[in-house]
Design a protein around this motif. Structure first.
Motif, PDB file in Angstrom:
ATOM      1  N   VAL A  26      -5.962  -2.223  -5.540  1.00 55.47           N
ATOM      2  CA  VAL A  26      -4.913  -2.242  -6.548  1.00 55.47           C
ATOM      3  C   VAL A  26      -4.282  -3.625  -6.541  1.00 55.47           C
ATOM      4  O   VAL A  26      -3.972  -4.161  -5.477  1.00 55.47           O
ATOM      5  N   VAL A  27      -4.093  -4.208  -7.710  1.00 59.61           N
ATOM      6  CA  VAL A  27      -3.441  -5.507  -7.826  1.00 59.61           C
ATOM      7  C   VAL A  27      -2.236  -5.341  -8.738  1.00 59.61           C
ATOM      8  O   VAL A  27      -2.358  -4.808  -9.850  1.00 59.61           O
ATOM      9  N   ILE A  28      -1.079  -5.775  -8.259  1.00 57.26           N
ATOM     10  CA  ILE A  28       0.146  -5.740  -9.055  1.00 57.26           C
ATOM     11  C   ILE A  28       0.626  -7.174  -9.182  1.00 57.26           C
ATOM     12  O   ILE A  28       0.879  -7.841  -8.175  1.00 57.26           O
ATOM     13  N   GLU A  29       0.730  -7.652 -10.413  1.00 56.52           N
ATOM     14  CA  GLU A  29       1.218  -9.006 -10.671  1.00 56.52           C
ATOM     15  C   GLU A  29       2.458  -8.924 -11.540  1.00 56.52           C
ATOM     16  O   GLU A  29       2.507  -8.131 -12.473  1.00 56.52           O
ATOM     17  N   GLY A  30       3.434  -9.741 -11.214  1.00 59.14           N
ATOM     18  CA  GLY A  30       4.638  -9.742 -12.020  1.00 59.14           C
ATOM     19  C   GLY A  30       5.721 -10.598 -11.396  1.00 59.14           C
ATOM     20  O   GLY A  30       5.442 -11.521 -10.628  1.00 59.14           O
ATOM     21  N   THR A  31       6.950 -10.231 -11.705  1.00 59.40           N
ATOM     22  CA  THR A  31       8.120 -10.974 -11.253  1.00 59.40           C
ATOM     23  C   THR A  31       8.943 -10.096 -10.323  1.00 59.40           C
ATOM     24  O   THR A  31       9.155  -8.911 -10.608  1.00 59.40           O
ATOM     25  N   VAL A  32       9.409 -10.662  -9.222  1.00 59.93           N
ATOM     26  CA  VAL A  32      10.237  -9.905  -8.285  1.00 59.93           C
ATOM     27  C   VAL A  32      11.558  -9.554  -8.970  1.00 59.93           C
ATOM     28  O   VAL A  32      12.278 -10.432  -9.439  1.00 59.93           O
ATOM     29  N   ALA A  33      11.834  -8.245  -9.030  1.00 56.71           N
ATOM     30  CA  ALA A  33      13.102  -7.780  -9.591  1.00 56.71           C
ATOM     31  C   ALA A  33      14.115  -7.538  -8.470  1.00 56.71           C
ATOM     32  O   ALA A  33      15.308  -7.741  -8.649  1.00 56.71           O
ATOM     33  N   LYS A  34      13.602  -7.117  -7.300  1.00 55.72           N
ATOM     34  CA  LYS A  34      14.489  -6.804  -6.173  1.00 55.72           C
ATOM     35  C   LYS A  34      13.705  -6.967  -4.882  1.00 55.72           C
ATOM     36  O   LYS A  34      12.518  -6.639  -4.816  1.00 55.72           O
ATOM     37  N   LEU A  35      14.375  -7.466  -3.860  1.00 55.10           N
ATOM     38  CA  LEU A  35      13.773  -7.619  -2.539  1.00 55.10           C
ATOM     39  C   LEU A  35      14.721  -7.019  -1.511  1.00 55.10           C
ATOM     40  O   LEU A  35      15.897  -7.376  -1.471  1.00 55.10           O
ATOM     41  N   VAL A  36      14.215  -6.075  -0.718  1.00 53.74           N
ATOM     42  CA  VAL A  36      14.988  -5.511   0.389  1.00 53.74           C
ATOM     43  C   VAL A  36      14.294  -5.958   1.662  1.00 53.74           C
ATOM     44  O   VAL A  36      13.208  -5.492   1.990  1.00 53.74           O
ATOM     45  N   TRP A  37      14.899  -6.911   2.348  1.00 53.35           N
ATOM     46  CA  TRP A  37      14.322  -7.542   3.537  1.00 53.35           C
ATOM     47  C   TRP A  37      14.965  -6.876   4.750  1.00 53.35           C
ATOM     48  O   TRP A  37      16.004  -7.307   5.221  1.00 53.35           O
ATOM     49  N   GLY A  38      14.385  -5.770   5.222  1.00 51.27           N
ATOM     50  CA  GLY A  38      15.004  -5.049   6.322  1.00 51.27           C
ATOM     51  C   GLY A  38      13.997  -4.370   7.214  1.00 51.27           C
ATOM     52  O   GLY A  38      12.799  -4.385   6.957  1.00 51.27           O
ATOM     53  N   ASN A  39      14.509  -3.774   8.267  1.00 53.23           N
ATOM     54  CA  ASN A  39      13.686  -3.037   9.211  1.00 53.23           C
ATOM     55  C   ASN A  39      13.673  -1.577   8.825  1.00 53.23           C
ATOM     56  O   ASN A  39      14.686  -1.069   8.374  1.00 53.23           O
ATOM     57  N   PRO A  40      12.601  -0.854   8.978  1.00 56.32           N
ATOM     58  CA  PRO A  40      11.375  -1.307   9.607  1.00 56.32           C
ATOM     59  C   PRO A  40      10.413  -1.972   8.626  1.00 56.32           C
ATOM     60  O   PRO A  40       9.411  -2.544   9.033  1.00 56.32           O
ATOM     61  N   GLU A  47       8.549  -6.348 -11.428  1.00 57.91           N
ATOM     62  CA  GLU A  47       8.559  -6.039 -12.858  1.00 57.91           C
ATOM     63  C   GLU A  47       7.236  -6.483 -13.464  1.00 57.91           C
ATOM     64  O   GLU A  47       6.854  -7.647 -13.357  1.00 57.91           O
ATOM     65  N   THR A  48       6.529  -5.540 -14.061  1.00 59.42           N
ATOM     66  CA  THR A  48       5.249  -5.816 -14.695  1.00 59.42           C
ATOM     67  C   THR A  48       5.291  -5.296 -16.128  1.00 59.42           C
ATOM     68  O   THR A  48       6.236  -4.620 -16.517  1.00 59.42           O
ATOM     69  N   ALA A  49       4.259  -5.596 -16.882  1.00 59.81           N
ATOM     70  CA  ALA A  49       4.154  -5.079 -18.249  1.00 59.81           C
ATOM     71  C   ALA A  49       3.266  -3.843 -18.235  1.00 59.81           C
ATOM     72  O   ALA A  49       2.173  -3.859 -17.675  1.00 59.81           O
ATOM     73  N   GLY A  53       3.193  -2.580 -23.317  1.00 59.67           N
ATOM     74  CA  GLY A  53       3.923  -3.845 -23.363  1.00 59.67           C
ATOM     75  C   GLY A  53       5.351  -3.738 -22.862  1.00 59.67           C
ATOM     76  O   GLY A  53       6.044  -4.731 -22.723  1.00 59.67           O
ATOM     77  N   GLY A  54       5.787  -2.518 -22.575  1.00 59.09           N
ATOM     78  CA  GLY A  54       7.138  -2.316 -22.058  1.00 59.09           C
ATOM     79  C   GLY A  54       7.242  -2.675 -20.590  1.00 59.09           C
ATOM     80  O   GLY A  54       6.242  -2.831 -19.884  1.00 59.09           O
ATOM     81  N   LYS A  55       8.473  -2.787 -20.119  1.00 56.99           N
ATOM     82  CA  LYS A  55       8.740  -3.153 -18.730  1.00 56.99           C
ATOM     83  C   LYS A  55       8.463  -1.960 -17.801  1.00 56.99           C
ATOM     84  O   LYS A  55       8.867  -0.837 -18.082  1.00 56.99           O
ATOM     85  N   VAL A  56       7.748  -2.229 -16.704  1.00 53.51           N
ATOM     86  CA  VAL A  56       7.462  -1.233 -15.682  1.00 53.51           C
ATOM     87  C   VAL A  56       7.892  -1.816 -14.340  1.00 53.51           C
ATOM     88  O   VAL A  56       7.573  -2.964 -14.033  1.00 53.51           O
ATOM     89  N   LEU A  57       8.622  -1.035 -13.559  1.00 50.99           N
ATOM     90  CA  LEU A  57       9.020  -1.468 -12.224  1.00 50.99           C
ATOM     91  C   LEU A  57       8.141  -0.760 -11.198  1.00 50.99           C
ATOM     92  O   LEU A  57       8.034   0.463 -11.202  1.00 50.99           O
ATOM     93  N   GLN A  58       7.513  -1.541 -10.333  1.00 50.70           N
ATOM     94  CA  GLN A  58       6.644  -1.021  -9.276  1.00 50.70           C
ATOM     95  C   GLN A  58       7.281  -1.360  -7.941  1.00 50.70           C
ATOM     96  O   GLN A  58       7.584  -2.525  -7.686  1.00 50.70           O
ATOM     97  N   GLU A  59       7.493  -0.359  -7.083  1.00 54.22           N
ATOM     98  CA  GLU A  59       8.029  -0.643  -5.756  1.00 54.22           C
ATOM     99  C   GLU A  59       6.873  -0.696  -4.763  1.00 54.22           C
ATOM    100  O   GLU A  59       6.025   0.192  -4.739  1.00 54.22           O
ATOM    101  N   VAL A  60       6.863  -1.743  -3.946  1.00 51.42           N
ATOM    102  CA  VAL A  60       5.809  -1.961  -2.969  1.00 51.42           C
ATOM    103  C   VAL A  60       6.436  -1.991  -1.580  1.00 51.42           C
ATOM    104  O   VAL A  60       7.389  -2.740  -1.340  1.00 51.42           O
ATOM    105  N   GLU A  61       5.901  -1.178  -0.682  1.00 51.60           N
ATOM    106  CA  GLU A  61       6.325  -1.221   0.715  1.00 51.60           C
ATOM    107  C   GLU A  61       5.417  -2.204   1.426  1.00 51.60           C
ATOM    108  O   GLU A  61       4.202  -2.059   1.438  1.00 51.60           O
ATOM    109  N   VAL A  62       6.029  -3.226   1.991  1.00 53.97           N
ATOM    110  CA  VAL A  62       5.279  -4.279   2.672  1.00 53.97           C
ATOM    111  C   VAL A  62       5.294  -3.966   4.165  1.00 53.97           C
ATOM    112  O   VAL A  62       5.962  -3.042   4.605  1.00 53.97           O
ATOM    113  N   GLY A  63       4.601  -4.742   4.938  1.00 54.29           N
ATOM    114  CA  GLY A  63       4.517  -4.528   6.377  1.00 54.29           C
ATOM    115  C   GLY A  63       5.849  -4.654   7.087  1.00 54.29           C
ATOM    116  O   GLY A  63       6.874  -4.949   6.491  1.00 54.29           O
TER     117      GLY A  63
END
Length: 88
Positions: A26-40, A47-49, A53-63
């Protein structure tokens, strides 16, 4: 563009692979709308299209924060407004 290879981390102790299909990329490309830099974990809302063509917000859990910091990534790289590509 933020390097997604450094964001991808292997599943660790309390995570299992049952919810994921390792044969699908899966590849998600776009602009960061929000960043939560926390533990764990770090969470990035991108924000992607959508197909219409409408705005879609995708939340990604990073390591885990410790692994991300060890890789040298800094919070500023994923600041709101930054262009990113996440590959999982």
């Amino acid at each position: 563009m933020l390097c997604s290879a450094l964001l991808a981390t292997p599943a660790l102790a309390h995570h299992g692979p049952a919810a994921f299909d390792p044969s699908t990329e899966v590849v998600i490309e776009g602009t960061v709308a929000k960043l939560v830099w926390g533990n764990p974990h770090i969470y990035i809302t991108i924000e992607t299209a959508g197909a219409d063509g409408g705005k879609v917000l995708q939340e990604v859990e990073v390591g885990p924060l410790a692994a991300i910091q060890t890789s040298g990534l800094k919070r500023e790289l994923g600041s709101p407004g930054a262009r990113v590509a996440v590959r999982a």
